[in-house]
Design an enzyme around this catalytic site. Sequence first.
Site, PDB file in Angstrom:
ATOM      1  N   ASP A 187     -19.325  70.802  25.007  1.00  2.71           N
ATOM      2  CA  ASP A 187     -20.560  71.580  24.884  1.00  2.71           C
ATOM      3  C   ASP A 187     -21.013  71.582  23.424  1.00  2.71           C
ATOM      4  O   ASP A 187     -20.459  72.302  22.593  1.00  2.71           O
ATOM      5  CB  ASP A 187     -20.299  73.004  25.380  1.00  2.71           C
ATOM      6  CG  ASP A 187     -21.566  73.843  25.479  1.00  2.71           C
ATOM      7  OD1 ASP A 187     -22.509  73.583  24.705  1.00  2.71           O
ATOM      8  OD2 ASP A 187     -21.601  74.767  26.311  1.00  2.71           O
ATOM      9  N   ILE A 206      -2.302  81.861  27.760  1.00  3.13           N
ATOM     10  CA  ILE A 206      -3.134  82.251  26.620  1.00  3.13           C
ATOM     11  C   ILE A 206      -4.378  82.935  27.174  1.00  3.13           C
ATOM     12  O   ILE A 206      -5.112  82.352  27.974  1.00  3.13           O
ATOM     13  CB  ILE A 206      -3.542  81.031  25.780  1.00  3.13           C
ATOM     14  CG1 ILE A 206      -2.303  80.230  25.358  1.00  3.13           C
ATOM     15  CG2 ILE A 206      -4.338  81.464  24.554  1.00  3.13           C
ATOM     16  CD1 ILE A 206      -2.628  78.917  24.682  1.00  3.13           C
ATOM     17  N   TYR A 263      -1.507  70.267  37.934  1.00  2.00           N
ATOM     18  CA  TYR A 263      -1.514  70.565  36.498  1.00  2.00           C
ATOM     19  C   TYR A 263      -0.213  70.161  35.807  1.00  2.00           C
ATOM     20  O   TYR A 263      -0.219  69.406  34.839  1.00  2.00           O
ATOM     21  CB  TYR A 263      -1.766  72.063  36.312  1.00  2.00           C
ATOM     22  CG  TYR A 263      -1.741  72.549  34.884  1.00  2.00           C
ATOM     23  CD1 TYR A 263      -2.778  72.248  34.009  1.00  2.00           C
ATOM     24  CD2 TYR A 263      -0.685  73.334  34.409  1.00  2.00           C
ATOM     25  CE1 TYR A 263      -2.766  72.715  32.692  1.00  2.00           C
ATOM     26  CE2 TYR A 263      -0.663  73.805  33.098  1.00  2.00           C
ATOM     27  CZ  TYR A 263      -1.697  73.491  32.248  1.00  2.00           C
ATOM     28  OH  TYR A 263      -1.685  73.944  30.952  1.00  2.00           O
ATOM     29  N   LYS A 292       1.190  67.724  32.446  1.00  2.00           N
ATOM     30  CA  LYS A 292       1.869  68.333  31.298  1.00  2.00           C
ATOM     31  C   LYS A 292       3.253  67.723  31.088  1.00  2.00           C
ATOM     32  O   LYS A 292       3.696  67.555  29.947  1.00  2.00           O
ATOM     33  CB  LYS A 292       1.975  69.853  31.492  1.00  2.00           C
ATOM     34  CG  LYS A 292       0.661  70.593  31.322  1.00  2.00           C
ATOM     35  CD  LYS A 292       0.123  70.469  29.886  1.00  2.00           C
ATOM     36  CE  LYS A 292      -1.089  71.358  29.655  1.00  2.00           C
ATOM     37  NZ  LYS A 292      -1.631  71.227  28.279  1.00  2.00           N
ATOM     38  N   SER A 340     -13.625  74.451  20.329  1.00  2.89           N
ATOM     39  CA  SER A 340     -14.739  75.400  20.414  1.00  2.89           C
ATOM     40  C   SER A 340     -14.388  76.680  21.165  1.00  2.89           C
ATOM     41  O   SER A 340     -15.233  77.561  21.315  1.00  2.89           O
ATOM     42  CB  SER A 340     -15.953  74.728  21.076  1.00  2.89           C
ATOM     43  OG  SER A 340     -15.622  74.246  22.359  1.00  2.89           O
ATOM     44  N   SER A 341     -13.136  76.790  21.636  1.00  2.00           N
ATOM     45  CA  SER A 341     -12.733  78.017  22.332  1.00  2.00           C
ATOM     46  C   SER A 341     -11.215  78.131  22.348  1.00  2.00           C
ATOM     47  O   SER A 341     -10.503  77.173  22.029  1.00  2.00           O
ATOM     48  CB  SER A 341     -13.266  78.027  23.779  1.00  2.00           C
ATOM     49  OG  SER A 341     -12.709  76.965  24.528  1.00  2.00           O
ATOM     50  N   GLY A 342     -10.734  79.314  22.709  1.00  2.00           N
ATOM     51  CA  GLY A 342      -9.309  79.518  22.912  1.00  2.00           C
ATOM     52  C   GLY A 342      -8.440  79.201  21.716  1.00  2.00           C
ATOM     53  O   GLY A 342      -8.781  79.502  20.567  1.00  2.00           O
ATOM     54  N   LYS A 376     -22.228  75.039  22.007  1.00  2.00           N
ATOM     55  CA  LYS A 376     -21.113  75.955  21.765  1.00  2.00           C
ATOM     56  C   LYS A 376     -20.345  75.551  20.516  1.00  2.00           C
ATOM     57  O   LYS A 376     -19.983  76.385  19.682  1.00  2.00           O
ATOM     58  CB  LYS A 376     -20.182  75.956  22.980  1.00  2.00           C
ATOM     59  CG  LYS A 376     -19.068  76.980  22.926  1.00  2.00           C
ATOM     60  CD  LYS A 376     -18.275  76.956  24.228  1.00  2.00           C
ATOM     61  CE  LYS A 376     -17.176  77.994  24.230  1.00  2.00           C
ATOM     62  NZ  LYS A 376     -16.409  77.971  25.514  1.00  2.00           N
ATOM     63  N   GLY A 427     -10.778  70.329  21.722  1.00  2.00           N
ATOM     64  CA  GLY A 427     -10.833  71.643  22.361  1.00  2.00           C
ATOM     65  C   GLY A 427     -11.001  72.755  21.341  1.00  2.00           C
ATOM     66  O   GLY A 427     -10.537  73.878  21.544  1.00  2.00           O
TER      67      GLY A 427
END
EC number: 1.1.1.102
Length: 335
Positions: free
Chosen positions: A68, A223, A190, A194, A44-46, A71, A42
């Site tokens: 992606d 976030i 969700y 978790k 590529s962002s955030g 990206k 993960g």
Amino acid sequence: MPTPLALLLSAILIIGTYFAMPFWPFRKSNYDPRGKHCYITGGSSGLGKALAERLVKQGAHVTIVGRDSKKAEGVVEELKAIAAPGQIIQCIAADLTSPIASTNAIHAACKPHADQAPDYVYLCAGFSRPKLFVETTKQELKDGLDGVYWVSAYTAHEACQMMSKQRRTGKIIFVASFLSYVSFAGYSSYSPAKYALRGLSDALRSEMLLHNIDIHIFLPCGISGPGFDAENRTKPAVTKKIEEGDTPITPDVCAAALESGLKKGYYQITDNLVTEPIRLRSNGGVPTNNFLLDTLWLIVSSVGVPIWRMTADSAVRSFRAKVEKELEAKGYYVS
């Protein structure tokens, strides 16, 4: 029940201890990304991207993984622009909900490093699409587990095997959530994943002592960013009501909180004071961060957490008529 005076004194001690914490040597930590191969899912962002930027600035070799490819390649160019000569910066495009793709991705990332296992593995991949349980499809329930639990579990499994087979020490850092401790209306697709992620992390924290591999888990609140915006597009009104007043933090601040906890040697790492009482009420017998401070938080949580729960339940009940009307308009009821 603690008296008001006891609660006041506890609050004073907690605040004073909190601000004194940076000057206290709680435990030794060997966390130092310089020269290490850091593998970020993960990335590529955030949070993953913000973490990658911090690690590159500290002299780490960084591999980011994302679905992606275009990206991810763009992020790699940004990272190379701030990297020093000799740092290895690369990306891997992979769907990490697949066990085969997860295995292939981490092995491909290790090719430039003489096929040695990564030193640090940061499991940042995941997503949230809140909905009411009765309106969630069976496929969405499955996607929730795939995109939150398995997306990290497969990589963690391969990383543990690689490190242990090569007799290498290292760190594996799970990124879970505040919703790994407590859940409420809207997060039925969700938070179960978790919770499972926290269970896996707790088990590995114990088991990996056999191989001298460190396990950590990060449990942030909201976030800000594209992921949070996408989450809000499906979030039920009742969920927004319960979260009313919560302000998401930026990925940069979140990444800083994660690294701060790693440098202190914490197992369970949080990003704000609000999570601390919940952590102590739900920590499953894992190591505490600081005995004194955690004891004080536990006292506060004995009063604060039940009050929060009653408030949340009251908010849900207040939406009963509204939700019933909406479901009726959709033709949900059979009579």
